[in-house]
Design a protein around this motif. Sequence first.
Motif, PDB file in Angstrom:
ATOM      1  N   SER A  84       0.855  -1.176   0.000  1.00 51.41           N
ATOM      2  CA  SER A  84       0.000   0.000   0.000  1.00 51.41           C
ATOM      3  C   SER A  84       0.895   1.231   0.000  1.00 51.41           C
ATOM      4  N   THR A 107      -7.825   6.597  -3.821  1.00 50.93           N
ATOM      5  CA  THR A 107      -8.554   5.534  -3.131  1.00 50.93           C
ATOM      6  C   THR A 107      -9.876   5.336  -3.844  1.00 50.93           C
ATOM      7  N   THR A 117     -13.488   3.151  -3.610  1.00 52.55           N
ATOM      8  CA  THR A 117     -14.358   2.321  -2.783  1.00 52.55           C
ATOM      9  C   THR A 117     -15.462   1.769  -3.668  1.00 52.55           C
ATOM     10  N   LYS A 171      -7.489  -6.252   0.644  1.00 49.68           N
ATOM     11  CA  LYS A 171      -7.193  -4.944   0.062  1.00 49.68           C
ATOM     12  C   LYS A 171      -6.049  -5.055  -0.945  1.00 49.68           C
ATOM     13  N   SER A 228      -7.145  -7.086  -4.029  1.00 54.84           N
ATOM     14  CA  SER A 228      -8.026  -6.343  -4.935  1.00 54.84           C
ATOM     15  C   SER A 228      -7.255  -5.257  -5.684  1.00 54.84           C
ATOM     16  N   GLU A 229      -6.302  -4.583  -5.021  1.00 52.22           N
ATOM     17  CA  GLU A 229      -5.487  -3.574  -5.696  1.00 52.22           C
ATOM     18  C   GLU A 229      -4.676  -4.203  -6.828  1.00 52.22           C
TER      19      GLU A 229
END
Length: 65
Positions: A3, A13, A15, A38, A41-42
């Motif tokens: 991150s 970011t 969502t 997280k 998914s990134e």
Amino acid sequence: MESNDDSKNNGTTVTCNIDATANQLLTRSAKQSKRSKKCESELRLEDHLRKFSSISAIGITENRE
């Protein structure tokens, strides 16, 4: 995928909501790769955006040249 601080890399970011099936798939994939959901998914979003120039529906994509 690590991150990163948005102010350092001009990132953003995002969502979003995913359905229960996609959540189960993401959870399973994250566990297999030993990443957080997280990070998983990134990585998957960035990979998809680099590979495909457009998507009209799930499974219907146009490859990026």
